[in-house]
Design an enzyme around this catalytic site. Structure first.
Site, PDB file in Angstrom:
ATOM      1  N   ARG A  20     -33.193 -33.948 -38.721  1.00 34.91           N
ATOM      2  CA  ARG A  20     -33.057 -32.554 -39.143  1.00 34.91           C
ATOM      3  C   ARG A  20     -33.321 -31.670 -37.918  1.00 34.91           C
ATOM      4  NH1 ARG A  20     -36.268 -28.362 -41.090  1.00 34.91           N
ATOM      5  NH2 ARG A  20     -35.286 -27.106 -42.750  1.00 34.91           N
TER       6      ARG A  20
ATOM      7  N   LYS B 273     -40.679 -27.964 -32.934  1.00 32.94           N
ATOM      8  CA  LYS B 273     -42.020 -27.864 -33.495  1.00 32.94           C
ATOM      9  C   LYS B 273     -43.042 -27.528 -32.409  1.00 32.94           C
ATOM     10  CE  LYS B 273     -41.153 -28.662 -37.856  1.00 32.94           C
ATOM     11  NZ  LYS B 273     -41.420 -29.897 -38.589  1.00 32.94           N
TER      12      LYS B 273
END
Length: 285
Positions: free
Chosen positions: A259, A225
């Site tokens: 994840r 991210k």
């Protein structure tokens, strides 16, 4: 102290998986041309299936298949296009692995077809609040349901945890009204989804154990991210070490499912975190 707490997560087709006692890895397989770090790599069915099987070999227990990029500013696709991307991959994987298969979608129709094709889990990045009928699909099929927090397209509360509680409680109300079995639900705080900057994501990490009050398994998706890049100075494809650090930290605070793009590096980091938790439990500290 965060303690090891194993729960049985019930999913479609009569399957279940123990989560909490040991880390569980969910591997990301984006069947898209434009995902932020691996767009186009696994767009072909054969490439997606091969990558998914490699992830299982490296230690993933769940494969999460997505047909629409959720990065900010991504071009939207329609349901037909999304289904054309994900359903052939699910059908191909169904007979080739015992790993659980998840479909990353907010669309009720796509979720229904994906479960029919062999998927076990629905992963909704809008937390049932974009197409609430997806909750009915989960209830009718017994699918595992990942309910994610997002701040997109709404006014958030000023406090990061207050907003988590506000949004996720509403999502749980939608699930309950549709008859979703609570044993099928996991929650995801949605790192990077309209969290305004690195500081907001870091505060969410630092206060993460406040979410344990839901008494539901917690899934996290920090992989590659932007906030990881802000902290490390790395481009998306080079953020796996930073991701593994966040995985270990969040595991120590109670996260159960991770994840990720790179299974192997996160598996090793989480093995250390699991060992620390087991040692704390043994020493009662």
């Amino acid at each position: 102290m965060t303690e090891l707490h194993s729960q049985s997560w019930h999913v479609a087709h009569g399957r279940s998986i123990d989560v909490g006692g040991q880390s569980v890895i969910m591997a990301i397989v984006n069947v898209t041309p434009d995902s932020f770090s691996d767009g186009g790599h696994y767009e072909a069915v054969d490439a997606a299936v091969a990558h998914a099987l490699d992830c299982v070999e490296e230690g993933a227990a769940i494969i999460d298949i997505g047909g629409e990029s959720t990065k900010p500013g991504a071009v939207a696709v329609n349901a037909t296009e999304e289904q054309g991307r994900v359903l052939p991959v699910i059908e191909a994987l169904r007979g080739r692995t015992d790993a659980l298969i998840s479909v990353d979608t907010y669309r009720a129709d796509t979720a229904r077809l994906a479960i029919g094709a062999g998927a076990h889990i629905v992963n909704d990045v809008f937390g049932l609040q974009r197409e609430p009928d997806i909750a009915a699909v989960a209830a009718q099929t017994g699918a595992g349901l990942c309910i994610m927090h997002t701040g997109r397209n709404r006014q958030k509360l000023p406090d990061v945890i207050d907003d988590q509680l506000f949004f996720l409680n509403r999502s749980l109300e939608i699930a309950a009204a549709a008859g979703v079995d609570r044993r099928t639900i996991v929650l995801d705080p949605g790192f990077g989804f309209a969290k305004e900057n690195a500081e907001e994501n870091l505060e969410l990490m630092a206060r993460f154990n406040a979410l344990l009050r839901f008494d539901l398994p917690l899934l996290v998706g920090t992989s590659r991210k932007r906030f990881v890049g802000t902290i490390t100075g790395r481009e998306a494809a080079d953020r796996d070490v930073g991701t593994a650090a966040t995985s270990a930290i969040l595991r120590l605070q109670g996260a159960a499912i991770f994840r990720v793009h790179n299974v192997a590096i996160n598996r090793d980091a989480l093995a250390i975190a699991d060992a620390i938790l087991a040692t704390r439990a043994r020493l009662k500290i």
